[in-house]
Design a protein around this motif. Structure first.
Motif, PDB file in Angstrom:
ATOM      1  N   SER A 219       3.161  68.406  -8.788  1.00 22.80           N
ATOM      2  CA  SER A 219       3.307  67.867 -10.139  1.00 22.80           C
ATOM      3  C   SER A 219       2.061  67.069 -10.480  1.00 22.80           C
ATOM      4  O   SER A 219       1.228  66.782  -9.615  1.00 22.80           O
ATOM      5  N   GLY A 220       1.939  66.690 -11.747  1.00 27.12           N
ATOM      6  CA  GLY A 220       0.767  65.938 -12.187  1.00 27.12           C
ATOM      7  C   GLY A 220      -0.483  66.779 -12.046  1.00 27.12           C
ATOM      8  O   GLY A 220      -0.529  67.923 -12.506  1.00 27.12           O
ATOM      9  N   VAL A 221      -1.483  66.243 -11.366  1.00 26.17           N
ATOM     10  CA  VAL A 221      -2.742  66.964 -11.145  1.00 26.17           C
ATOM     11  C   VAL A 221      -2.505  68.291 -10.415  1.00 26.17           C
ATOM     12  O   VAL A 221      -3.243  69.242 -10.588  1.00 26.17           O
ATOM     13  N   PHE A 222      -1.435  68.356  -9.624  1.00 27.92           N
ATOM     14  CA  PHE A 222      -1.189  69.516  -8.763  1.00 27.92           C
ATOM     15  C   PHE A 222      -0.172  70.515  -9.321  1.00 27.92           C
ATOM     16  O   PHE A 222       0.436  71.265  -8.562  1.00 27.92           O
ATOM     17  N   LYS A 223       0.013  70.562 -10.648  1.00 26.64           N
ATOM     18  CA  LYS A 223       0.900  71.575 -11.233  1.00 26.64           C
ATOM     19  C   LYS A 223       0.456  72.955 -10.782  1.00 26.64           C
ATOM     20  O   LYS A 223      -0.740  73.253 -10.782  1.00 26.64           O
ATOM     21  N   PHE A 224       1.392  73.784 -10.385  1.00 23.84           N
ATOM     22  CA  PHE A 224       1.142  75.166  -9.954  1.00 23.84           C
ATOM     23  C   PHE A 224       0.256  75.249  -8.712  1.00 23.84           C
ATOM     24  O   PHE A 224      -0.416  76.253  -8.474  1.00 23.84           O
ATOM     25  N   ALA A 225       0.250  74.221  -7.892  1.00 26.04           N
ATOM     26  CA  ALA A 225      -0.579  74.214  -6.687  1.00 26.04           C
ATOM     27  C   ALA A 225      -0.088  75.247  -5.674  1.00 26.04           C
ATOM     28  O   ALA A 225       1.096  75.549  -5.587  1.00 26.04           O
ATOM     29  N   THR A 226      -1.032  75.778  -4.907  1.00 25.19           N
ATOM     30  CA  THR A 226      -0.743  76.647  -3.770  1.00 25.19           C
ATOM     31  C   THR A 226      -1.632  76.190  -2.616  1.00 25.19           C
ATOM     32  O   THR A 226      -2.562  75.428  -2.808  1.00 25.19           O
ATOM     33  N   GLY A 227      -1.336  76.705  -1.438  1.00 27.75           N
ATOM     34  CA  GLY A 227      -2.150  76.363  -0.287  1.00 27.75           C
ATOM     35  C   GLY A 227      -1.286  76.180   0.939  1.00 27.75           C
ATOM     36  O   GLY A 227      -0.159  76.684   0.999  1.00 27.75           O
ATOM     37  N   TYR A 228      -1.810  75.437   1.885  1.00 25.93           N
ATOM     38  CA  TYR A 228      -1.053  75.170   3.109  1.00 25.93           C
ATOM     39  C   TYR A 228      -1.582  73.897   3.748  1.00 25.93           C
ATOM     40  O   TYR A 228      -2.623  73.373   3.374  1.00 25.93           O
ATOM     41  N   MET A 229      -0.834  73.428   4.721  1.00 21.20           N
ATOM     42  CA  MET A 229      -1.298  72.277   5.489  1.00 21.20           C
ATOM     43  C   MET A 229      -1.129  72.554   6.966  1.00 21.20           C
ATOM     44  O   MET A 229      -0.279  73.344   7.368  1.00 21.20           O
ATOM     45  N   GLU A 230      -1.988  71.915   7.725  1.00 24.42           N
ATOM     46  CA  GLU A 230      -1.891  71.940   9.188  1.00 24.42           C
ATOM     47  C   GLU A 230      -1.611  70.522   9.638  1.00 24.42           C
ATOM     48  O   GLU A 230      -2.167  69.573   9.094  1.00 24.42           O
ATOM     49  N   THR A 231      -0.751  70.393  10.621  1.00 23.25           N
ATOM     50  CA  THR A 231      -0.428  69.070  11.132  1.00 23.25           C
ATOM     51  C   THR A 231      -0.420  69.078  12.654  1.00 23.25           C
ATOM     52  O   THR A 231      -0.100  70.096  13.274  1.00 23.25           O
ATOM     53  N   SER A 232      -0.798  67.962  13.211  1.00 20.70           N
ATOM     54  CA  SER A 232      -0.742  67.808  14.662  1.00 20.70           C
ATOM     55  C   SER A 232      -0.359  66.366  14.980  1.00 20.70           C
ATOM     56  O   SER A 232      -0.641  65.441  14.223  1.00 20.70           O
ATOM     57  N   SER A 233       0.280  66.209  16.115  1.00 20.79           N
ATOM     58  CA  SER A 233       0.777  64.907  16.550  1.00 20.79           C
ATOM     59  C   SER A 233      -0.344  64.109  17.206  1.00 20.79           C
ATOM     60  O   SER A 233      -1.034  64.609  18.083  1.00 20.79           O
ATOM     61  N   LEU A 234      -0.528  62.878  16.759  1.00 19.88           N
ATOM     62  CA  LEU A 234      -1.501  61.985  17.390  1.00 19.88           C
ATOM     63  C   LEU A 234      -0.821  61.070  18.389  1.00 19.88           C
ATOM     64  O   LEU A 234      -1.416  60.700  19.399  1.00 19.88           O
ATOM     65  N   SER A 235       0.417  60.684  18.084  1.00 17.97           N
ATOM     66  CA  SER A 235       1.176  59.865  19.032  1.00 17.97           C
ATOM     67  C   SER A 235       2.662  60.151  18.847  1.00 17.97           C
ATOM     68  O   SER A 235       3.112  60.450  17.743  1.00 17.97           O
TER      69      SER A 235
ATOM     70  N   ARG B  66      11.209  58.132  19.375  1.00 22.76           N
ATOM     71  CA  ARG B  66      10.816  59.227  18.492  1.00 22.76           C
ATOM     72  C   ARG B  66       9.835  58.770  17.405  1.00 22.76           C
ATOM     73  O   ARG B  66       9.488  59.523  16.504  1.00 22.76           O
ATOM     74  N   ASP B  67       9.379  57.521  17.443  1.00 21.35           N
ATOM     75  CA  ASP B  67       8.360  57.043  16.513  1.00 21.35           C
ATOM     76  C   ASP B  67       7.097  57.868  16.727  1.00 21.35           C
ATOM     77  O   ASP B  67       6.779  58.243  17.861  1.00 21.35           O
ATOM     78  N   ASN B  68       6.384  58.175  15.636  1.00 19.90           N
ATOM     79  CA  ASN B  68       5.237  59.057  15.771  1.00 19.90           C
ATOM     80  C   ASN B  68       4.200  58.829  14.684  1.00 19.90           C
ATOM     81  O   ASN B  68       4.487  58.227  13.651  1.00 19.90           O
ATOM     82  N   THR B  69       2.996  59.341  14.939  1.00 15.56           N
ATOM     83  CA  THR B  69       1.915  59.397  13.951  1.00 15.56           C
ATOM     84  C   THR B  69       1.387  60.827  13.955  1.00 15.56           C
ATOM     85  O   THR B  69       1.092  61.377  15.017  1.00 15.56           O
ATOM     86  N   PHE B  70       1.303  61.414  12.756  1.00 12.73           N
ATOM     87  CA  PHE B  70       0.803  62.772  12.603  1.00 12.73           C
ATOM     88  C   PHE B  70      -0.416  62.787  11.699  1.00 12.73           C
ATOM     89  O   PHE B  70      -0.529  61.975  10.779  1.00 12.73           O
ATOM     90  N   GLN B  71      -1.314  63.720  11.961  1.00 12.16           N
ATOM     91  CA  GLN B  71      -2.445  63.981  11.075  1.00 12.16           C
ATOM     92  C   GLN B  71      -2.114  65.215  10.254  1.00 12.16           C
ATOM     93  O   GLN B  71      -1.632  66.214  10.788  1.00 12.16           O
ATOM     94  N   PHE B  72      -2.360  65.144   8.948  1.00 10.38           N
ATOM     95  CA  PHE B  72      -2.126  66.267   8.036  1.00 10.38           C
ATOM     96  C   PHE B  72      -3.439  66.658   7.376  1.00 10.38           C
ATOM     97  O   PHE B  72      -4.090  65.829   6.748  1.00 10.38           O
ATOM     98  N   ASP B  73      -3.828  67.924   7.538  1.00  8.66           N
ATOM     99  CA  ASP B  73      -4.961  68.482   6.823  1.00  8.66           C
ATOM    100  C   ASP B  73      -4.400  69.416   5.767  1.00  8.66           C
ATOM    101  O   ASP B  73      -3.788  70.447   6.099  1.00  8.66           O
ATOM    102  N   VAL B  74      -4.572  69.045   4.502  1.00 10.46           N
ATOM    103  CA  VAL B  74      -3.990  69.770   3.387  1.00 10.46           C
ATOM    104  C   VAL B  74      -5.102  70.543   2.675  1.00 10.46           C
ATOM    105  O   VAL B  74      -6.085  69.954   2.240  1.00 10.46           O
ATOM    106  N   TYR B  75      -4.920  71.848   2.562  1.00  8.79           N
ATOM    107  CA  TYR B  75      -5.850  72.731   1.863  1.00  8.79           C
ATOM    108  C   TYR B  75      -5.124  73.214   0.616  1.00  8.79           C
ATOM    109  O   TYR B  75      -4.201  74.015   0.705  1.00  8.79           O
ATOM    110  N   ILE B  76      -5.549  72.694  -0.541  1.00 12.20           N
ATOM    111  CA  ILE B  76      -4.786  72.902  -1.769  1.00 12.20           C
ATOM    112  C   ILE B  76      -5.651  73.480  -2.876  1.00 12.20           C
ATOM    113  O   ILE B  76      -6.775  73.027  -3.099  1.00 12.20           O
ATOM    114  N   TYR B  77      -5.096  74.486  -3.519  1.00 12.41           N
ATOM    115  CA  TYR B  77      -5.757  75.172  -4.631  1.00 12.41           C
ATOM    116  C   TYR B  77      -4.974  74.821  -5.886  1.00 12.41           C
ATOM    117  O   TYR B  77      -3.786  75.147  -5.995  1.00 12.41           O
ATOM    118  N   TYR B  78      -5.618  74.107  -6.810  1.00 12.04           N
ATOM    119  CA  TYR B  78      -4.915  73.652  -8.009  1.00 12.04           C
ATOM    120  C   TYR B  78      -5.819  73.692  -9.220  1.00 12.04           C
ATOM    121  O   TYR B  78      -6.999  73.787  -9.114  1.00 12.04           O
TER     122      TYR B  78
END
Length: 188
Positions: free
Chosen positions: A154-170, A176-188
């Motif tokens: 929504s907003g700037v990202f109306k009709f966005a497509t793409g994908y994200m990759e995530t991996s656990s840092l801790s 079960r507490d955790n920190t994840f890194q998200f790399d978002v590749y978005i076409y908008y």
């Protein structure tokens, strides 16, 4: 004279509707500009970190429905939960917050730890303030790097497509507490 003017105005209104929305049956085509969509699209890479806390006085993730007893120590099948995790620019919990990850998770496999994720990144900074990126899909916890598709925004990202990759840092297996890194590749 007034009647002719009204007929001309009605004709122009009809012509404008025909040009901006052409219908076949129940569906119509639109000029993207008519709903505020710019033609030139942008491909961007965002990097976020989320900090998920299941413990303490102010958890950011909660299990609503526990897993079936038979799967408590294996796949957690049947678990359903919600979260409202901080998104930051760095992996440290004290780094600048630029939004929130709000969503649902469900353990959906009886044979391995697979999680159905449905969530938004609700951004709060700069030109992205108030905009969201929406993700939905399966994340297999056995994969070191996981992918999820972007299904909209929504907003700037109306009709966005793409994908994200995530991996656990801790990850703390007790809490079960955790920190994840998200790399978002978005076409908008």
């Amino acid at each position: 004279m007034a009647t002719q003017f009204l007929k001309s105005l009605l004709f122009l209104s009809t012509l404008t509707l025909t040009i901006s929305a052409e219908y076949t049956g129940f569906v119509g085509t639109l000029d993207p500009k008519s709903i505020g969509i710019k033609h030139k699209k942008t491909l961007s890479h965002f990097r976020f970190y989320w900090h998920e806390v299941f413990t303490g006085e102010n958890p950011t993730a909660v299990r609503i429905i526990p897993s079936l007893p038979k799967y408590n120590t294996t796949t957690f099948f049947g678990t359903l939960g919600v979260y409202d995790n901080a998104l930051t620019v760095g992996p440290e919990a004290y780094s600048k917050v630029v939004g929130k990850a709000e969503g649902l998770f469900a353990s959906t496999s009886q044979t391995q730890v697979d999680i159905l994720q449905i969530f938004n990144f609700a951004l709060t900074q700069g030109k992205y303030n108030g905009s969201t990126i929406t993700f939905a899909g399966r994340m297999s916890q056995s994969e070191k790097v996981r992918e999820l598709p972007i299904v909209g925004g929504s907003g700037v990202f109306k009709f966005a497509t793409g994908y994200m990759e995530t991996s656990s840092l801790s990850f703390d297996p007790q809490t079960r507490d955790n920190t994840f890194q998200f790399d978002v590749y978005i076409y908008y």
